[in-house]
Design a protein around this motif. Structure first.
Motif, PDB file in Angstrom:
ATOM      1  N   ILE A 102      11.014 -23.607  10.165  1.00 36.21           N
ATOM      2  CA  ILE A 102       9.754 -22.973   9.772  1.00 36.21           C
ATOM      3  C   ILE A 102       9.945 -22.484   8.345  1.00 36.21           C
ATOM      4  O   ILE A 102      10.837 -21.678   8.075  1.00 36.21           O
ATOM      5  CB  ILE A 102       9.391 -21.793  10.681  1.00 36.21           C
ATOM      6  CG1 ILE A 102       9.242 -22.250  12.127  1.00 36.21           C
ATOM      7  CG2 ILE A 102       8.108 -21.120  10.187  1.00 36.21           C
ATOM      8  CD1 ILE A 102       8.959 -21.114  13.092  1.00 36.21           C
ATOM      9  N   THR A 103       9.127 -22.987   7.427  1.00 39.52           N
ATOM     10  CA  THR A 103       9.207 -22.594   6.024  1.00 39.52           C
ATOM     11  C   THR A 103       7.828 -22.226   5.509  1.00 39.52           C
ATOM     12  O   THR A 103       6.814 -22.540   6.130  1.00 39.52           O
ATOM     13  CB  THR A 103       9.790 -23.732   5.154  1.00 39.52           C
ATOM     14  OG1 THR A 103       8.958 -24.888   5.299  1.00 39.52           O
ATOM     15  CG2 THR A 103      11.210 -24.086   5.580  1.00 39.52           C
ATOM     16  N   ASN A 104       7.798 -21.561   4.377  1.00 37.43           N
ATOM     17  CA  ASN A 104       6.544 -21.185   3.703  1.00 37.43           C
ATOM     18  C   ASN A 104       5.583 -20.451   4.633  1.00 37.43           C
ATOM     19  O   ASN A 104       4.365 -20.599   4.512  1.00 37.43           O
ATOM     20  CB  ASN A 104       5.857 -22.408   3.103  1.00 37.43           C
ATOM     21  CG  ASN A 104       6.711 -23.117   2.087  1.00 37.43           C
ATOM     22  OD1 ASN A 104       7.467 -22.489   1.363  1.00 37.43           O
ATOM     23  ND2 ASN A 104       6.620 -24.437   2.052  1.00 37.43           N
ATOM     24  N   GLY A 105       6.107 -19.662   5.541  1.00 38.04           N
ATOM     25  CA  GLY A 105       5.257 -18.921   6.472  1.00 38.04           C
ATOM     26  C   GLY A 105       4.595 -17.737   5.802  1.00 38.04           C
ATOM     27  O   GLY A 105       5.208 -17.036   4.994  1.00 38.04           O
ATOM     28  N   ALA A 106       3.334 -17.514   6.136  1.00 34.66           N
ATOM     29  CA  ALA A 106       2.596 -16.387   5.561  1.00 34.66           C
ATOM     30  C   ALA A 106       1.597 -15.829   6.563  1.00 34.66           C
ATOM     31  O   ALA A 106       0.995 -16.573   7.338  1.00 34.66           O
ATOM     32  CB  ALA A 106       1.870 -16.826   4.289  1.00 34.66           C
ATOM     33  N   LEU A 107       1.451 -14.511   6.528  1.00 37.60           N
ATOM     34  CA  LEU A 107       0.464 -13.787   7.328  1.00 37.60           C
ATOM     35  C   LEU A 107      -0.503 -13.113   6.369  1.00 37.60           C
ATOM     36  O   LEU A 107      -0.071 -12.468   5.414  1.00 37.60           O
ATOM     37  CB  LEU A 107       1.145 -12.715   8.183  1.00 37.60           C
ATOM     38  CG  LEU A 107       2.199 -13.197   9.163  1.00 37.60           C
ATOM     39  CD1 LEU A 107       2.997 -12.021   9.708  1.00 37.60           C
ATOM     40  CD2 LEU A 107       1.545 -13.972  10.285  1.00 37.60           C
TER      41      LEU A 107
END
Length: 165
Positions: free
Chosen positions: A152-157
């Motif tokens: 899981i990469t570049n994850g954003a909330l």
């Protein structure tokens, strides 16, 4: 006189044609903002189906996301009675257990581990608006086969609403 009238008429129609071909479009439309986005196993995942709960007197934040891979869960903080409140900081996936990410797919369950590392960063937590912003990334291993992993990469909330429990 006829030639002047003809030239003026042509110029007028050319101007009308050019201005009517104009567009209010200033370029490609931007993607609508979403609450969750990440690159999971090489696939872009974007969704607004996100719920979050702040529990243990503010000491633990759980975020649940519906994805095509299955339900994804992220937690930061602790369920210990004297846990400090979740705050703006990096939560490292390590032996302390203060950060975890998991995906429960139909085929297998994947979970973060201290050996594979990763982190969840809370960049803003607004207690008045009850929203949280952050980023994350990790490698998750199949709980039955350590060689089977999902990155899981570049994850954003973005502006994820949470309820207090």
């Amino acid at each position: 006189m006829k030639k002047t009238f003809l030239k003026i008429s042509l110029l007028f129609f050319a101007l009308v044609f050019v201005t009517s071909c104009g567009s209010d479009d200033d370029g490609p439309a931007e993607a609508a903002p979403v609450k969750f986005r990440a690159l999971i196993a090489g696939q872009n995942v974007r969704t607004d189906v996100v719920t979050a709960t702040l529990s243990n007197n503010g000491g633990r934040l759980s975020i649940n996301v519906v994805t095509d891979f299955g339900p994804l869960t992220m937690t930061v903080g602790s369920s210990e009675a004297d846990a400090p409140a979740v705050a703006v900081q990096d939560y490292i996936i390590d032996e302390t257990g203060t950060a975890q990410i998991s995906i429960n797919s139909l085929d297998a369950n994947f979970s973060s581990s201290p050996e594979l590392g990763g982190s969840i960063t809370i960049s803003e937590i607004n207690m008045e608006e009850m929203t949280v912003f952050g980023s994350f990334g990790a490698i998750l291993a199949n709980t039955l086969d350590d060689d089977d992993t999902i990155a899981i990469t570049n994850g954003a909330l973005f502006n994820v609403n949470f309820m207090v429990q």
